[in-house]
Write a protein that holds these residues in place. Structure first.
Motif, PDB file in Angstrom:
ATOM      1  N   LYS A  90     -27.542  -6.410 -23.577  1.00  0.00           N
ATOM      2  CA  LYS A  90     -28.149  -7.432 -23.746  1.00  0.00           C
ATOM      3  C   LYS A  90     -29.831  -6.449 -23.125  1.00  0.00           C
ATOM      4  N   PRO A  91     -30.606  -6.639 -23.938  1.00  0.00           N
ATOM      5  CA  PRO A  91     -32.152  -5.533 -23.513  1.00  0.00           C
ATOM      6  C   PRO A  91     -32.707  -6.018 -22.437  1.00  0.00           C
ATOM      7  N   VAL A  92     -33.143  -5.488 -21.647  1.00  0.00           N
ATOM      8  CA  VAL A  92     -33.816  -5.985 -20.818  1.00  0.00           C
ATOM      9  C   VAL A  92     -35.302  -7.019 -21.011  1.00  0.00           C
ATOM     10  N   GLN A  93     -36.110  -7.170 -20.029  1.00  0.00           N
ATOM     11  CA  GLN A  93     -37.042  -7.669 -20.141  1.00  0.00           C
ATOM     12  C   GLN A  93     -38.245  -6.784 -20.116  1.00  0.00           C
ATOM     13  N   ALA A  94     -38.834  -6.274 -20.781  1.00  0.00           N
ATOM     14  CA  ALA A  94     -39.071  -4.460 -20.436  1.00  0.00           C
ATOM     15  C   ALA A  94     -40.960  -5.073 -20.478  1.00  0.00           C
ATOM     16  N   LYS A  95     -40.911  -6.678 -22.205  1.00  0.00           N
ATOM     17  CA  LYS A  95     -42.054  -7.291 -22.678  1.00  0.00           C
ATOM     18  C   LYS A  95     -42.968  -7.471 -21.023  1.00  0.00           C
ATOM     19  N   ASP A  96     -42.067  -7.598 -20.235  1.00  0.00           N
ATOM     20  CA  ASP A  96     -43.377  -8.516 -19.337  1.00  0.00           C
ATOM     21  C   ASP A  96     -43.964  -7.577 -17.990  1.00  0.00           C
ATOM     22  N   VAL A  97     -43.202  -6.448 -18.233  1.00  0.00           N
ATOM     23  CA  VAL A  97     -43.200  -5.235 -17.973  1.00  0.00           C
ATOM     24  C   VAL A  97     -44.392  -4.994 -18.666  1.00  0.00           C
ATOM     25  N   ILE A 156     -40.340  -7.214 -11.339  1.00  0.00           N
ATOM     26  CA  ILE A 156     -39.466  -6.858 -12.555  1.00  0.00           C
ATOM     27  C   ILE A 156     -39.256  -5.586 -13.138  1.00  0.00           C
ATOM     28  N   CYS A 157     -40.110  -4.242 -12.016  1.00  0.00           N
ATOM     29  CA  CYS A 157     -39.194  -2.905 -12.907  1.00  0.00           C
ATOM     30  C   CYS A 157     -38.366  -3.250 -12.317  1.00  0.00           C
ATOM     31  N   MET A 175     -31.085  -0.078 -15.603  1.00  0.00           N
ATOM     32  CA  MET A 175     -31.039  -0.027 -17.436  1.00  0.00           C
ATOM     33  C   MET A 175     -33.066  -0.221 -17.113  1.00  0.00           C
ATOM     34  N   LEU A 176     -33.660  -1.656 -16.487  1.00  0.00           N
ATOM     35  CA  LEU A 176     -34.398  -1.976 -16.452  1.00  0.00           C
ATOM     36  C   LEU A 176     -35.802  -0.947 -15.669  1.00  0.00           C
ATOM     37  N   SER A 177     -35.144  -0.020 -14.837  1.00  0.00           N
ATOM     38  CA  SER A 177     -35.641   1.118 -13.849  1.00  0.00           C
ATOM     39  C   SER A 177     -35.797   2.158 -14.897  1.00  0.00           C
ATOM     40  N   LEU A 178     -35.241   2.419 -16.384  1.00  0.00           N
ATOM     41  CA  LEU A 178     -35.371   3.426 -17.337  1.00  0.00           C
ATOM     42  C   LEU A 178     -36.428   2.975 -18.524  1.00  0.00           C
ATOM     43  N   VAL A 179     -36.274   2.352 -18.791  1.00  0.00           N
ATOM     44  CA  VAL A 179     -37.158   1.466 -19.575  1.00  0.00           C
ATOM     45  C   VAL A 179     -38.782   1.403 -18.617  1.00  0.00           C
ATOM     46  N   ALA A 180     -38.896   0.876 -17.469  1.00  0.00           N
ATOM     47  CA  ALA A 180     -39.814   0.924 -16.921  1.00  0.00           C
ATOM     48  C   ALA A 180     -40.359   2.494 -16.149  1.00  0.00           C
ATOM     49  N   VAL A 219     -38.389   3.840  -9.363  1.00  0.00           N
ATOM     50  CA  VAL A 219     -37.640   3.534 -10.838  1.00  0.00           C
ATOM     51  C   VAL A 219     -36.859   4.800 -11.324  1.00  0.00           C
ATOM     52  N   ASP A 220     -37.593   5.877 -10.640  1.00  0.00           N
ATOM     53  CA  ASP A 220     -36.809   7.215 -11.141  1.00  0.00           C
ATOM     54  C   ASP A 220     -35.585   7.342 -10.677  1.00  0.00           C
ATOM     55  N   LYS A 221     -35.728   7.487  -8.702  1.00  0.00           N
ATOM     56  CA  LYS A 221     -34.846   7.312  -7.914  1.00  0.00           C
ATOM     57  C   LYS A 221     -33.545   6.489  -8.351  1.00  0.00           C
ATOM     58  N   GLN A 222     -33.639   5.860  -8.617  1.00  0.00           N
ATOM     59  CA  GLN A 222     -32.594   4.336  -8.840  1.00  0.00           C
ATOM     60  C   GLN A 222     -32.115   4.713 -10.246  1.00  0.00           C
ATOM     61  N   TRP A 223     -32.654   5.220 -11.488  1.00  0.00           N
ATOM     62  CA  TRP A 223     -32.190   5.601 -12.370  1.00  0.00           C
ATOM     63  C   TRP A 223     -30.807   6.417 -12.111  1.00  0.00           C
TER      64      TRP A 223
END
Length: 270
Positions: A90-97, A156-157, A175-180, A219-223
């Motif tokens: 599923k795609p992440v909700q990156a539009k919100d970010v 939201i990130c 995954m969301l953190s990577l895109v964020a 976010v980078d630390k999480q990914w």
């Protein structure tokens, strides 16, 4: 802007206070930060804003990251997965970010600019050491003013958090953190002081860059932590030699293309 315009007449008064009793300025800045935090950047206002985003990701805390072991293995000559036709793709909700960064970072920049202008924190006659000290003062003030922006943008990130007063907790979503992280890096380009104007303008841009960098570190630390966990899984899987020198495609590695397809799906959706 209307709120800040209504305070412009107080600049002269603050200048007089700075001359007569400079020790009182930190208390005045603290009171101003509380006024902003309870007003234009209040929790109620920002909660309403983030709930109005298309994906409603501040309240729909759906996880998009799965372990590498769950992705389907891919054959060498198979076609890439380009659509979210799998429950784990599923795609992440990156539009919100993207929307929140586009619409709210200018508000934060304007607040940092006004704080610096209101309290004369970036006058040109100041030394480099004084400007650095004043930047830290402005940062503490705007950090307090924008605390609820940072709270919701972190949610939201996909940045993990402790349980709040209502018992709600955000779990890490790599995954969301990577895109964020990609979106934050793109947003950084809008706040580089290319014209070298200096003064309040440069200070406000520096504050926004510091805010973006802080989010990117998280976010980078999480990914990276997720990647390290997957490496441990690969190394512990059957068929992987301890030296890592034997040629061949291992079952665990065969799942990696599916993960990359998922990353592309999420980036395109964002």
């Amino acid at each position: 802007r209307q709120f800040q315009s209504s305070l412009l007449s107080y600049i002269k008064l603050i200048e007089v206070l700075a001359l007569l009793k400079p020790s009182i300025l930190p208390a005045v800045r603290e009171s101003y930060s509380e006024l902003v935090c309870e007003g234009i950047l209040s929790k109620k206002r920002l909660k309403t804003y983030f709930m109005s985003l298309p994906g409603k990701s501040s309240i729909n805390m759906e996880m998009y990251t799965v372990d590498l072991s769950i992705y389907p293995p891919i054959a060498l000559r198979s076609q890439p997965i380009t659509e979210a036709n799998n429950q784990h793709m599923k795609p992440v909700q990156a539009k919100d970010v993207e929307i929140a960064l586009t619409e709210l970072l200018p508000v934060i920049a304007r607040e940092a600019y006004f704080t610096a202008a209101l309290f004369g924190l970036s006058a040109k006659h100041l030394s480099g050491r004084e400007k650095k000290r004043n930047f830290e003062s402005a940062k503490r003030s705007v950090d307090f003013s924008s605390q609820f922006f940072k709270y919701y943008i972190a949610r939201i990130c996909g940045i993990a958090s402790e349980a709040d007063a209502e018992g709600k907790k955000v779990f890490a979503d790599p995954m969301l953190s990577l895109v964020a992280s990609i979106l934050l890096n793109e947003a950084m380009e809008n706040y580089i002081d290319r014209q070298k104007k200096g003064g309040d303008h440069s200070l406000s841009l520096a504050y926004v860059r510091a805010t973006i960098l802080d989010l990117r570190k998280k976010v980078d630390k999480q990914w990276v932590s997720w990647v390290e966990e997957q490496i441990k899984w690969i190394q512990s899987s059957p068929g992987v030699p301890l030296t890592g020198k034997r040629a061949g495609v291992f079952t665990s590695i065969a799942r990696f293309p599916s993960y990359l397809d998922h990353v592309l799906i999420c980036c395109k959706a964002g």
